[in-house]
Design an enzyme around this catalytic site. Sequence first.
Site, PDB file in Angstrom:
ATOM      1  N   LEU A 105     107.028 -65.320  22.217  1.00 23.67           N
ATOM      2  CA  LEU A 105     107.310 -63.907  22.400  1.00 23.67           C
ATOM      3  C   LEU A 105     107.263 -63.590  23.892  1.00 23.67           C
ATOM      4  O   LEU A 105     106.527 -64.219  24.644  1.00 23.67           O
ATOM      5  CB  LEU A 105     106.276 -63.037  21.673  1.00 23.67           C
ATOM      6  CG  LEU A 105     106.210 -63.136  20.144  1.00 23.67           C
ATOM      7  CD1 LEU A 105     105.080 -62.257  19.627  1.00 23.67           C
ATOM      8  CD2 LEU A 105     107.529 -62.721  19.520  1.00 23.67           C
ATOM      9  N   ASP A 106     108.051 -62.608  24.287  1.00 20.90           N
ATOM     10  CA  ASP A 106     107.964 -62.090  25.641  1.00 20.90           C
ATOM     11  C   ASP A 106     106.536 -61.723  25.984  1.00 20.90           C
ATOM     12  O   ASP A 106     105.760 -61.333  25.105  1.00 20.90           O
ATOM     13  CB  ASP A 106     108.780 -60.805  25.750  1.00 20.90           C
ATOM     14  CG  ASP A 106     110.081 -61.011  26.453  1.00 20.90           C
ATOM     15  OD1 ASP A 106     110.302 -62.093  26.993  1.00 20.90           O
ATOM     16  OD2 ASP A 106     110.885 -60.069  26.457  1.00 20.90           O
ATOM     17  N   ARG A 107     106.220 -61.781  27.257  1.00 22.24           N
ATOM     18  CA  ARG A 107     104.897 -61.320  27.686  1.00 22.24           C
ATOM     19  C   ARG A 107     104.685 -59.858  27.298  1.00 22.24           C
ATOM     20  O   ARG A 107     103.597 -59.470  26.858  1.00 22.24           O
ATOM     21  CB  ARG A 107     104.761 -61.478  29.203  1.00 22.24           C
ATOM     22  CG  ARG A 107     103.419 -61.008  29.744  1.00 22.24           C
ATOM     23  CD  ARG A 107     103.281 -61.319  31.213  1.00 22.24           C
ATOM     24  NE  ARG A 107     104.190 -60.549  32.029  1.00 22.24           N
ATOM     25  CZ  ARG A 107     103.922 -59.338  32.503  1.00 22.24           C
ATOM     26  NH1 ARG A 107     102.778 -58.749  32.212  1.00 22.24           N
ATOM     27  NH2 ARG A 107     104.783 -58.704  33.271  1.00 22.24           N
ATOM     28  N   GLU A 150     111.973 -65.107  24.160  1.00 21.85           N
ATOM     29  CA  GLU A 150     112.179 -64.822  25.555  1.00 21.85           C
ATOM     30  C   GLU A 150     111.872 -66.023  26.424  1.00 21.85           C
ATOM     31  O   GLU A 150     110.992 -66.810  26.125  1.00 21.85           O
ATOM     32  CB  GLU A 150     111.268 -63.657  25.972  1.00 21.85           C
ATOM     33  CG  GLU A 150     111.367 -62.456  25.052  1.00 21.85           C
ATOM     34  CD  GLU A 150     112.770 -61.890  24.964  1.00 21.85           C
ATOM     35  OE1 GLU A 150     113.587 -62.200  25.840  1.00 21.85           O
ATOM     36  OE2 GLU A 150     113.044 -61.156  24.026  1.00 21.85           O
ATOM     37  N   ARG A 200     117.321 -57.392  22.783  1.00 17.80           N
ATOM     38  CA  ARG A 200     117.376 -56.470  23.919  1.00 17.80           C
ATOM     39  C   ARG A 200     118.795 -56.346  24.464  1.00 17.80           C
ATOM     40  O   ARG A 200     119.260 -55.258  24.812  1.00 17.80           O
ATOM     41  CB  ARG A 200     116.410 -56.940  25.005  1.00 17.80           C
ATOM     42  CG  ARG A 200     114.964 -56.944  24.543  1.00 17.80           C
ATOM     43  CD  ARG A 200     114.060 -57.778  25.440  1.00 17.80           C
ATOM     44  NE  ARG A 200     113.936 -57.210  26.779  1.00 17.80           N
ATOM     45  CZ  ARG A 200     113.235 -57.780  27.750  1.00 17.80           C
ATOM     46  NH1 ARG A 200     112.623 -58.943  27.532  1.00 17.80           N
ATOM     47  NH2 ARG A 200     113.148 -57.199  28.934  1.00 17.80           N
TER      48      ARG A 200
END
Length: 522
Positions: A225-227, A410, A325
């Site tokens: 996962l994205d930060r 991500e 996104r």
Amino acid sequence: MEQAAVAAEAPPVEVSAEKTTVKQASETGKRKSEEPDRPETSGQGKRRRGTGGKKQRPGERYVPPPQKRNPGVSFNQEHFDETSYYFEGGLRKVCPYYFDFKTYCKGRWVGKTLLEVFKTEFRSESIEYYQRAAKEGRIRLNETVVEDLSVVLRNNDHMRNTVHRHEPPVVGRPLEILADDGEVLVVDKPASIPVHPCGRFRHNTVIFILGNERGISELHTVHRLDRLTSGVLLFARTLETSQKLDQLVRDRQLEKEYVCRVHGEFPEGELICEEPILVVSFKIGLCRVDPKGKECRTVFQRLSFNGKTSVVRCLPLTGRTHQIRVHLQYLGFPILNDPIYGSSVWGPDRGKGGLVGKSNEELLQALVEEHRSKESLHLLDIPDDGIRIEQEAEKSKTSEKADRLEETSEPKKCEESHQTQEATSSETVNKASESCTDLNTDITSLKPPIKSNGSQTEITETTQKSPSGNRDHLCSECKLVRPDPTEKELIMYLHALRYKGPDFEYSTRLPDWAEEGWTETD
């Protein structure tokens, strides 16, 4: 380069392509030249190993053969003891510490002096800083202290740079374990915390927190996962489970459901976006819709609308970088607080319909410059390392070649090795972290006293007011006073709500910002 770090040279971080079990004696990733030296006989014509069979000229500098980089090393107490952390103002903060960045000489550096490399690629510090650091023994070449930066680099040179490292704070909410049956570990990841070490983050990462606070190690990532993204995060406990989940990902039998809050009134009913996505820059994880991109498909459904913003259910049926996104931006409904795809550099319509009016190079430069002017480069997950953005823009021209290095969610950014790949298999977490930086360090920082307070740890009042024990006279970061990040900077309104397979399902509760009556506050 963080704090004048020599960027860690490593293979691309492939979140799901490496299946090595984490063992200290792991044989994977071994180079031919990394095998133990065989005893040499005294026969005629024998040359010193590593010299290519040639005699060295008088005064010629010997370069040893590449050594094994310990790709299977697992995090242990020695790594956790590098520093300590504390909680303050709702944030988890790491005390500054000394750390060694390591790299083999990059091809474009061969024939250049160390001084030239620092001047052209690592400009976050002055040349005077590097000269002083060299004089103090912080820069080493093939484990020999380098005091004169005029030394010419050669192929296979191994460099080590000791830096005083400052990690950005993350939210102080503890990691919640949703499931742990001995085969799969499922965590509800808070926003702002990276999955594993990369860029400026090491101790403020999911992997280090699980190891330090829970004693959990030797995990295999199933996805990332994205930060700034929160939600369900899966790890495999065993290699067998990792391979099983890997097959589910390849066969697209792992269903993923996200929720997000976007600008405007999202259309009712089901909306499908199938625009191809191209990676513009792996360094900051910049992507855009482009005919040359990879095919992908995302299904969207509006859940609620509060008059200004909408909560949207997202079902990514493929796993391209930044897929949700980018598709939302293309549709004209970027995520409310997306620091990349909600930026004004995309134009007045913020990239709606793929209309940007900038080349990839111009877009990349504008995005970095915007965040640099706002002193918010950390929102792009890149260290302010001074690596020339022009070089990164140039690399974007070859992104088609590197586009195979994508991942399910991500991309992970780590010095110059911020490439990742689509989640088509699982990997060993510690292997991925190794590819960001070598995990060994020769110098440990002075650790301030800490005291326990329930489930969290707080730094003592004396240490809060007098951090001089963690200051370094060469460190420019030590001379700065940075305000704590705000909640808006640490949280993006994108949450992994549910992951479902043929015989399992893991989910979390909706975040507060996804509730129907939620309104944004200043």
